[in-house]
Design an enzyme around this catalytic site. Structure first.
Site, PDB file in Angstrom:
ATOM      1  CB  CYS A  60      54.817  79.958  60.069  1.00 52.41           C
ATOM      2  SG  CYS A  60      53.561  78.822  59.469  1.00 52.41           S
ATOM      3  CG  ASN A 118      65.266  81.393  66.366  1.00 53.55           C
ATOM      4  OD1 ASN A 118      66.232  82.135  66.327  1.00 53.55           O
ATOM      5  ND2 ASN A 118      64.058  81.807  66.758  1.00 53.55           N
ATOM      6  NE  ARG A 152      64.475  87.316  73.122  1.00 50.35           N
ATOM      7  CZ  ARG A 152      64.923  87.666  71.924  1.00 50.35           C
ATOM      8  NH1 ARG A 152      64.149  88.331  71.077  1.00 50.35           N
ATOM      9  NH2 ARG A 152      66.147  87.351  71.558  1.00 50.35           N
ATOM     10  CG  ASP A 153      64.404  85.013  68.597  1.00 49.86           C
ATOM     11  OD1 ASP A 153      63.613  85.818  68.079  1.00 49.86           O
ATOM     12  OD2 ASP A 153      65.424  84.604  68.024  1.00 49.86           O
ATOM     13  CG  HIS A 168      66.820  83.104  62.130  1.00 51.54           C
ATOM     14  ND1 HIS A 168      65.676  83.843  62.167  1.00 51.54           N
ATOM     15  CD2 HIS A 168      67.340  83.180  63.381  1.00 51.54           C
ATOM     16  CE1 HIS A 168      65.504  84.370  63.371  1.00 51.54           C
ATOM     17  NE2 HIS A 168      66.505  83.989  64.123  1.00 51.54           N
ATOM     18  CG  HIS A 220      70.516  84.017  67.066  1.00 42.84           C
ATOM     19  ND1 HIS A 220      69.900  83.953  68.297  1.00 42.84           N
ATOM     20  CD2 HIS A 220      69.512  84.175  66.177  1.00 42.84           C
ATOM     21  CE1 HIS A 220      68.586  84.088  68.155  1.00 42.84           C
ATOM     22  NE2 HIS A 220      68.327  84.222  66.876  1.00 42.84           N
TER      23      HIS A 220
END
Lengths: 316, 316
Positions: B255, B264, B29-30, B224, B222
């Site tokens: 990317c 993530n 999903r993410d 990044h 969560h």
């Protein structure tokens, strides 16, 4: 520095971490020695000057190893005089043996590093000697350096895993550390040369060394980011009280896109974390990023540092 | 799994960390929602099946958002029935509003996620509403989902910094968390959407939430990896007692070579650390690496996960 104008990262200290960390910058030596490109001597000198301008207070400058083994650093004799009078920065140089030490001392080097292995396989592969034979080579080198008043750092590689032997027993690492300190080394750098360590292992090794009467104050950590673990391991080491951390500007030394990426922890990623934690490094992150971008241009390839890419002014 | 045959990483627990961590896999999903390539529905279904086979027990499957906003996930209605009967894995889906919820419930979804913002700027940019307006939209959505017996996760984005506002006050995050719990959310995911957090900030936010009667047991993190901080921040969260960590297989969603990399945390890098710490995840790292390599081939680009690259069987 932080994200310009936004006050990021937010500065929030964590309990029981050191107030100040000394970054031992290894880009010009450990970084460039592992780059394919051969960098002109003048560019290396400029790189070191820019790193010092960015606030790094210890910059490992080069290696007096035989040019046959490390052709990238074959210009040590030409380079060192160009930078040795830089103010306010220590410029240690690596020496593999007495001949290398004499060359370095003749040029006025006052900080020396020797490079030992915790494992027999890597000692054989890298030094073509057993661990004990290599320590026997270093003993008079360290003694002579100390006689000349030099500060001596002992690298211990493969402390957390070895590509041939796998797991490395703590007592092997402790033995090599003890031998280096006994012969007069002022500080040690514990290397995770293949980047496999995780934080519990870091804490266990540090505690084991303390038990063997190796104080944390003489220990630096040298993590590679092969498995992305370098910064988490650094945090664990800081929690244990370590205040010397090795890093490489722009993550020099490992190709970012190769399977065999074995790059050093990028100094920029380290500085982002330390400054967010309110830990003083003396480094100006903006100048450091500009320096690493400049060097990446010289090398003709982008940097693997995530912080550098995030802060870069260029599209990459 | 570890480096094949070498017993690496060495498994060394650290004090006071949880015995088990639930990885909330967000790659399908993410991750895919932030990839340029549009992936065929059958490939997405196969990706989810392979992630489940690799031992991941929570795999966020898709989003029932309007296709105009997230064209990459416009096939939610076609995809979800292909995976919903997978055994032993939770398959939460994101819903932006009541219409999205009804579409998800009609297909038998029993785990729902809503996506809130801790900052006004991001609420406006991403949801085109104020923070309070978006919470007002979610309230009946969460109530209806709970009435249907669904488990509800509340995402809180921009918890540690905002690209327009900079620093984000803790009380803003605590307010949104409290509102989501009050309306019935079962768990929360604290998002560092731009990857700027450092470990002291993580510990401070978790402590502030505990003070506001938000128990650690309902909190996931969560992170990044924009500035390379994700794994160090995860370690800090584990030290605080967090047992739910979001990650994206292969680091999907950012990317690896772009300035704007906002990927993530890669699940592989997380699993390497957790397994080295002796923390049970249920994941087979070898299968996970194979799955992410397979997906990277479908996307036609290498993965930014360092562990994946280190363990890859391919030259990249």
């Amino acid at each position: 520095m932080s994200t310009p104008g936004l006050g990021l990262p937010m500065v929030v200290p964590a309990p029981d971490l050191p107030a100040r960390v000394r970054i031992h910058e290894v880009g010009p030596r450990d970084g460039l020695q592992n780059e394919k490109a051969t960098v002109p001597t003048g560019v290396k000198a400029e790189f070191i000057r820019r790193l010092a301008d960015a606030g790094l207070r210890t910059v490992e400058a080069t290696s007096f190893v035989h040019p046959k083994w490390v052709p990238q650093l074959a210009d040590a004799e030409a380079l060192f005089p160009q930078v040795k009078d830089l103010k306010g920065v220590h410029l240690p140089v690596l020496v593999p043996n007495m001949r290398g030490l004499e060359r370095a001392l003749a040029l006025g080097a006052d900080r020396i590093a020797v490079f030992a292995s915790a494992t027999e396989s890597f000692a054989k592969a890298n030094l073509n000697r057993t661990v004990e034979e290599s320590l026997a080579v270093f003993e008079p080198v360290v003694a002579r350096a100390k006689d000349e008043g030099a500060h001596v750092r002992g690298y211990v590689s493969m402390c957390f895993g070895d590509p041939w032997e796998g797991a490395v027993p703590l007592h092997q690492v402790a033995h090599v550390c003890g031998a280096l300190l006994d012969m007069g080394c002022d500080e040690l750098s514990l290397g995770d040369t293949i980047g496999v360590a995780t934080p519990g292992h870091v804490l266990e090794l540090l505690a084991a060394l303390n038990e063997q009467h190796v104080p944390t104050s003489v220990l630096g950590v040298h993590f590679h980011d092969t498995y992305g673990q370098a910064l988490a391991n650094t945090l664990a080491a800081l929690e244990h009280g370590v205040t010397t951390v090795d890093a490489s500007a722009g993550g020099l030394g490992g190709c970012p896109y190769a399977k065999s990426a074995t790059g050093n922890l990028a100094t920029e990623d380290l500085v982002w974390m330390l400054h967010g934690l309110g830990i003083d490094t003396g480094v100006d992150l903006g100048r450091l990023v500009a320096t690493s971008e400049w060097m990446a241009d010289r090398l003709g390839r982008p940097s693997p540092s995530r912080t550098l890419r995030a802060l870069s002014h260029k599209e990459q």
